[in-house]
Design an enzyme around this catalytic site. Structure first.
Site, PDB file in Angstrom:
ATOM      1  CG  ASP A   1      -2.001   1.042   1.170  1.00 57.98           C
ATOM      2  OD1 ASP A   1      -2.531   1.285   0.074  1.00 57.98           O
ATOM      3  OD2 ASP A   1      -2.331   1.619   2.227  1.00 57.98           O
TER       4      ASP A   1
ATOM      5  CD  GLU B   1       2.155   8.472   4.986  1.00 58.52           C
ATOM      6  OE1 GLU B   1       2.408   9.699   4.924  1.00 58.52           O
ATOM      7  OE2 GLU B   1       1.292   7.905   4.284  1.00 58.52           O
TER       8      GLU B   1
ATOM      9  CG  ASN C   1       9.991  10.607  -1.597  1.00 54.26           C
ATOM     10  OD1 ASN C   1       9.005  10.249  -2.235  1.00 54.26           O
ATOM     11  ND2 ASN C   1      10.693  11.681  -1.925  1.00 54.26           N
TER      12      ASN C   1
ATOM     13  CG  ASP D   1      -1.193  15.888  -1.073  1.00 49.48           C
ATOM     14  OD1 ASP D   1      -1.852  16.659  -1.800  1.00 49.48           O
ATOM     15  OD2 ASP D   1      -0.648  16.251  -0.017  1.00 49.48           O
TER      16      ASP D   1
ATOM     17  CE  LYS E   1      -1.571  27.146  -4.431  1.00 52.77           C
ATOM     18  NZ  LYS E   1      -0.704  28.010  -3.592  1.00 52.77           N
TER      19      LYS E   1
ATOM     20  CG  ASP F   1     -11.517  12.335  -2.381  1.00 48.29           C
ATOM     21  OD1 ASP F   1     -10.384  12.458  -2.893  1.00 48.29           O
ATOM     22  OD2 ASP F   1     -11.785  12.750  -1.235  1.00 48.29           O
TER      23      ASP F   1
END
Length: 209
Positions: free
Chosen positions: A40, A65, A92, A118, A122, A154
């Site tokens: 994941d 993560e 990372n 995320d 922008k 989403d």
């Protein structure tokens, strides 16, 4: 379970995150390191994997993560539950994924999830998004034929971009465009809250040819 409060956004291109993570000794991490592995990427607080590891004890689970306090907290929860098929790694993914994949027991990676990454809305920040062509190439090299990648967001634009990156790679096929249901037995907290608010979730599944 106590919850650690951390920044929601972390810039993966900042200097702090440019040193690739060192893979752990998988023989020490998992009780049965040759079990099939579910990876994941961007696991957040790790509760999705925490439930998956209990739901599917015949699999190993690895969460990546970039926010270290969340990783420390998730591994604490894992230890409290005595789970020997679950591990969380602070890294990372954009510069650590390849060495991690190369270190895994051969043929174990079978399933990858990237859920609600995320969005970096922008335009100048979109190069920070986790699903880049290099990441897709690394997964294509590591997954065996029949291995799957499940994506969801989403944000339609983000979901479409992730889907385009995998569609552009000839190693992957896409049985269906949008999935109406989540094929995983556990849903993330973000998915639950999004659906509860009556908002759509955009899902795709890719299969390694």
């Amino acid at each position: 379970m106590s919850v650690v409060r951390v920044r929601e956004h972390v810039n993966p291109l900042s200097k702090k995150y440019q040193t690739p993570a060192s893979p752990p000794d998988w023989q020490k991490v998992y009780a049965l390191p040759d079990q099939p592995l579910h990876l994941d990427i961007g696991c957040g607080r790790g509760r999705f994997l925490l439930e998956m590891a209990q739901c599917q004890p015949g699999w190993n689970f690895l969460g990546l993560e970039i926010r270290e306090p969340l990783v420390n907290q998730a591994n604490h929860w894992r230890n409290e539950l005595g789970l020997v098929n679950l591990y969380y790694l602070f890294c990372n993914a954009n510069n650590s994924l390849r060495p991690i994949l190369n270190s895994l027991p051969t043929g174990t990676l079978q399933r990858v999830t990237i859920q609600f990454p995320d969005p970096w809305f922008k335009r100048k920040h979109q190069k920070r998004r986790v699903v880049q062509p290099e990441l897709v190439n690394d997964l294509a090299s590591a997954l065996p034929s029949g291995g799957v990648v499940f994506l969801q967001s989403d944000v339609e634009e983000v979901a479409m971009e992730m889907g385009d990156r995998f569609s552009e790679n000839p190693a992957f096929s896409q049985p269906n465009h949008w999935l109406t249901e989540n094929p995983m037995p556990i849903s993330t907290e973000r998915e639950q809250s999004t659906l509860k608010r009556g908002k759509p979730v955009y899902r795709m599944l890719f299969v390694r040819k």
